[in-house]
Design a protein around this motif. Structure first.
Motif, PDB file in Angstrom:
ATOM      1  N   ASN A 119      39.657  39.197  36.168  1.00  0.00           N
ATOM      2  CA  ASN A 119      38.423  39.716  35.676  1.00  0.00           C
ATOM      3  C   ASN A 119      38.710  40.329  34.490  1.00  0.00           C
ATOM      4  N   ASN A 120      37.537  40.541  34.066  1.00  0.00           N
ATOM      5  CA  ASN A 120      37.095  41.061  32.432  1.00  0.00           C
ATOM      6  C   ASN A 120      35.938  41.650  32.482  1.00  0.00           C
ATOM      7  N   SER A 121      35.722  42.216  32.741  1.00  0.00           N
ATOM      8  CA  SER A 121      34.647  43.654  32.327  1.00  0.00           C
ATOM      9  C   SER A 121      33.248  43.322  33.781  1.00  0.00           C
ATOM     10  N   ASN A 122      33.477  42.987  34.561  1.00  0.00           N
ATOM     11  CA  ASN A 122      32.160  42.642  35.505  1.00  0.00           C
ATOM     12  C   ASN A 122      32.405  41.596  35.349  1.00  0.00           C
ATOM     13  N   VAL A 123      33.104  40.541  34.998  1.00  0.00           N
ATOM     14  CA  VAL A 123      33.267  38.801  34.411  1.00  0.00           C
ATOM     15  C   VAL A 123      34.603  38.494  34.779  1.00  0.00           C
ATOM     16  N   VAL A 124      33.810  36.946  35.800  1.00  0.00           N
ATOM     17  CA  VAL A 124      35.566  36.609  36.176  1.00  0.00           C
ATOM     18  C   VAL A 124      35.724  35.285  34.688  1.00  0.00           C
ATOM     19  N   VAL A 125      37.025  34.807  34.265  1.00  0.00           N
ATOM     20  CA  VAL A 125      37.358  34.683  33.386  1.00  0.00           C
ATOM     21  C   VAL A 125      38.242  33.347  33.706  1.00  0.00           C
ATOM     22  N   CYS A 126      37.905  31.968  33.640  1.00  0.00           N
ATOM     23  CA  CYS A 126      39.047  31.222  34.577  1.00  0.00           C
ATOM     24  C   CYS A 126      40.030  30.527  33.154  1.00  0.00           C
ATOM     25  N   SER A 127      40.826  30.536  32.193  1.00  0.00           N
ATOM     26  CA  SER A 127      41.759  29.943  31.793  1.00  0.00           C
ATOM     27  C   SER A 127      42.010  28.290  32.927  1.00  0.00           C
TER      28      SER A 127
END
Length: 164
Positions: free
Chosen positions: A105-113
């Motif tokens: 989770n990163n500031s109300n977004v989901v980030v996927c590596s």
């Protein structure tokens, strides 16, 4: 005096001139057209092949997003944004382990590596927690996915769904 005065170019010169012009146009097209098609082929693209949201209770829903790499290079990073037609604020949390990657989770977004090869597809499940009013079945929700490729180019795709 019936002398005929021929003015203009001879037939042979007209034919040679026509052939030269045709060859020049052909060479110009031969150099321009392949470059145009190459630039179209190398454009990176993604598609959302599936998107659904199921309410767990009045504060939590689970969204599943299927993303396919339609480009020619590997995807290295995916960012998922989800918004509601009622301008609700969601806290997004990744809930599944994805193959070849990790989500956070990163500031109300989901980030996927993640590593997604061309032509491959992955599924990402996200938990939506309502930060305000209750989640309502039938609410319209928009998901936007931004993919970053290994060459740092990006592609975006959006889909609309309803909470069930």
């Amino acid at each position: 005096m019936n002398s005929q005065i021929n003015k203009g170019i001879s037939e042979l010169l007209a034919i040679v001139l026509g052939i030269v012009i045709t060859i020049a146009i052909g060479m110009a097209l031969f150099t321009l057209v392949p470059g145009y098609f190459n630039s179209l082929q190398q454009q990176q693209r993604i598609a959302i092949t599936g998107f659904n949201i199921n309410a767990v209770d009045n504060k939590v829903a689970i969204a599943t997003v299927n993303i396919k790499n339609l480009g020619t290079k590997d995807i290295s990073n995916i960012t998922i944004y989800i918004s509601s037609s009622r301008n609700m604020s969601y806290i997004l949390l990744p809930i599944n382990k994805i193959e070849n990657g990790v989500c956070y989770n990163n500031s109300n977004v989901v980030v996927c590596s993640v590593s997604i090869a061309p032509g491959q597809e992955t599924s990402i499940a996200v938990q939506l927690k309502s930060a305000g009013p209750s989640i309502v079945i039938g609410d319209k929700v928009v998901v936007t996915v931004v993919a970053t490729f290994i060459d740092k180019s990006t592609a975006t795709s959006s889909a609309t769904g309803y909470i069930y």
